[in-house]
Design a protein around this motif. Structure first.
Motif, PDB file in Angstrom:
ATOM      1  N   SER A 123     103.802  82.151  50.568  1.00 44.93           N
ATOM      2  CA  SER A 123     103.296  82.878  49.413  1.00 44.93           C
ATOM      3  C   SER A 123     102.079  83.707  49.799  1.00 44.93           C
ATOM      4  O   SER A 123     101.665  83.744  50.953  1.00 44.93           O
ATOM      5  CB  SER A 123     102.925  81.887  48.309  1.00 44.93           C
ATOM      6  N   PHE A 150      98.889  83.363  49.501  1.00 46.09           N
ATOM      7  CA  PHE A 150      97.783  82.678  50.169  1.00 46.09           C
ATOM      8  C   PHE A 150      98.045  82.538  51.666  1.00 46.09           C
ATOM      9  O   PHE A 150      97.112  82.509  52.471  1.00 46.09           O
ATOM     10  CB  PHE A 150      97.559  81.306  49.538  1.00 46.09           C
ATOM     11  N   THR A 173     103.964  78.119  53.690  1.00 44.61           N
ATOM     12  CA  THR A 173     103.191  77.794  52.497  1.00 44.61           C
ATOM     13  C   THR A 173     104.076  77.886  51.267  1.00 44.61           C
ATOM     14  O   THR A 173     104.579  78.961  50.928  1.00 44.61           O
ATOM     15  CB  THR A 173     101.995  78.745  52.341  1.00 44.61           C
ATOM     16  N   GLY A 231     104.731  78.159  47.418  1.00 44.71           N
ATOM     17  CA  GLY A 231     103.938  78.777  46.379  1.00 44.71           C
ATOM     18  C   GLY A 231     104.370  78.509  44.960  1.00 44.71           C
ATOM     19  O   GLY A 231     103.556  78.254  44.078  1.00 44.71           O
ATOM     20  N   SER A 268     100.212  76.424  48.301  1.00 44.91           N
ATOM     21  CA  SER A 268      99.252  77.428  47.861  1.00 44.91           C
ATOM     22  C   SER A 268      98.410  76.902  46.698  1.00 44.91           C
ATOM     23  O   SER A 268      98.947  76.371  45.725  1.00 44.91           O
ATOM     24  CB  SER A 268      99.976  78.701  47.419  1.00 44.91           C
TER      25      SER A 268
END
Length: 353
Positions: free
Chosen positions: A44, A46, A164, A166, A231
């Motif tokens: 995601s 981040f 990651t 999300g 995230s």
């Protein structure tokens, strides 16, 4: 008593007595990183920070889809280069990741993922990487095939894959089950309630998608190590009909539980607690900007300090500002490029009386 032999970080009070809540003890990695390991990233918004820090470190960032040599840094970023190890844009869900890997293995193109926006064509599976769109459908398909080839090749040169998680929410094509990184109609195409369906995945679905994705990666590269993160960025909007805080808590709880479960069962999969560091009660809203959604530069730096601090062989926390290609056009810190944030524009305007 079993608790009497536990170390101080196992007790809330003992952590609370420390100014930084003993963050140096929150991450005890199973997967050891050393200089030169080839790291690929995805996930995601981040997760874009991870590529930035890895690029500045003694690790080697896999660049499967680099920008053209003469392209300015700010233009390259706008066109999706350098955000992750390949130009797939934000991969918000485990379903998206699984779908990407399946397409990469089979060189699959989907009719449902070819959208129009005025006079241009949009790749619905990465709608932000060509902001101006493609001139023809044939051009879109050619770029898509090249992208999938590069994604597949990426895993042949990767030692560690960082992903990651999300979101649990996504929009899907009813017929094919294809999921999109943003709702039809936001960056292209048009929303058709007879064709498009809202999906909010639960634990079992996310777990299945993530484990299937990792299984596929390891068929290509049996020695691959995986690092999972969640995230800390809240949802911009929810199509569930619930309060945004309720929806965010549900989504992040599912993702955190899946990441923990998957990591606990495999010695070559690790969980990195970035979510806990940013959202933890000891820090309140300290690591968020005024919108209580986007993460501050201090928050990102704190996460990276914990991560690199747990791997002393890497030589300390890197300085991303030292690897910016052009400080005039690509200043730090940078805002993450995020399709989901565009949903804010669809919020109804409140009227006053």
């Amino acid at each position: 008593m079993p608790y009497s032999a536990l170390p101080p970080p196992a007790f809330w009070k003992r952590c609370r007595e420390s100014a930084d809540f003993r963050l140096d003890a929150i991450y005890d990695p199973k997967v050891t990183l050393r200089p030169g390991l080839r790291v690929a990233t995805a996930g995601s918004c981040f997760a874009q920070n991870i590529a930035t820090y890895v690029r500045a470190s003694s690790l080697s960032l896999v660049e499967a889809e680099p920008a053209p040599a003469l392209m300015r840094a700010d233009v390259a970023r706008r066109y999706g280069y350098g955000l992750f190890s390949a130009r797939y844009g934000n991969v918000y869900t485990a379903r998206q990741l699984r779908q990407l890997l399946e397409d990469a293995e089979n060189a699959t193109l989907h009719d449902a993922a070819i959208w129009r926006r005025g006079d241009v064509w949009i790749d619905a599976l990465r709608p932000n990487v060509e902001p101006e769109g493609f001139r023809t459908e044939a051009e879109l398909c050619a770029f898509r095939r090249d992208h999938l080839r590069r994604v597949r090749a990426m895993f042949d040169e990767t030692d560690v894959f960082v992903f990651t998680l999300g979101l649990t929410e996504c929009w899907a094509d009813r017929t094919s089950g294809l999921v999109f990184p943003t709702a039809p109609g936001v960056l292209g195409g048009h929303f058709d309630p007879d064709r498009h369906i809202f999906v909010n995945q639960g634990f079992a679905d996310v777990h299945e998608d993530l484990t299937e994705a990792i299984t596929r990666m390891r068929r290509w590269n049996p020695d691959l190590k995986v690092l999972l993160t969640v995230s800390p960025v809240p949802l911009t909007a929810t199509a569930s009909g619930a309060h945004i805080l309720y929806a965010t808590t549900y989504s992040k709880s599912v993702l955190r539980a899946v990441a923990g479960e998957v990591a606990a069962l495999d010695p070559d999969i690790d969980y990195v607690p970035s979510y806990e560091i940013i959202t933890g009660p000891p820090f309140g809203a300290r690591f968020y900007n005024d919108n209580l959604r986007t993460v501050t530069a201090e928050g990102v730096a704190t996460v990276m300090s914990v991560f690199f601090g747990a791997h002393p062989d890497l030589g300390g926390v890197p300085r991303p500002d030292k690897v910016i290609l052009d400080p005039e056009t690509d200043p730090a810190p940078q805002e993450d490029i995020c399709e989901e944030a565009l949903l804010e524009a669809f919020a109804p305007q409140e009227t006053t009386r």
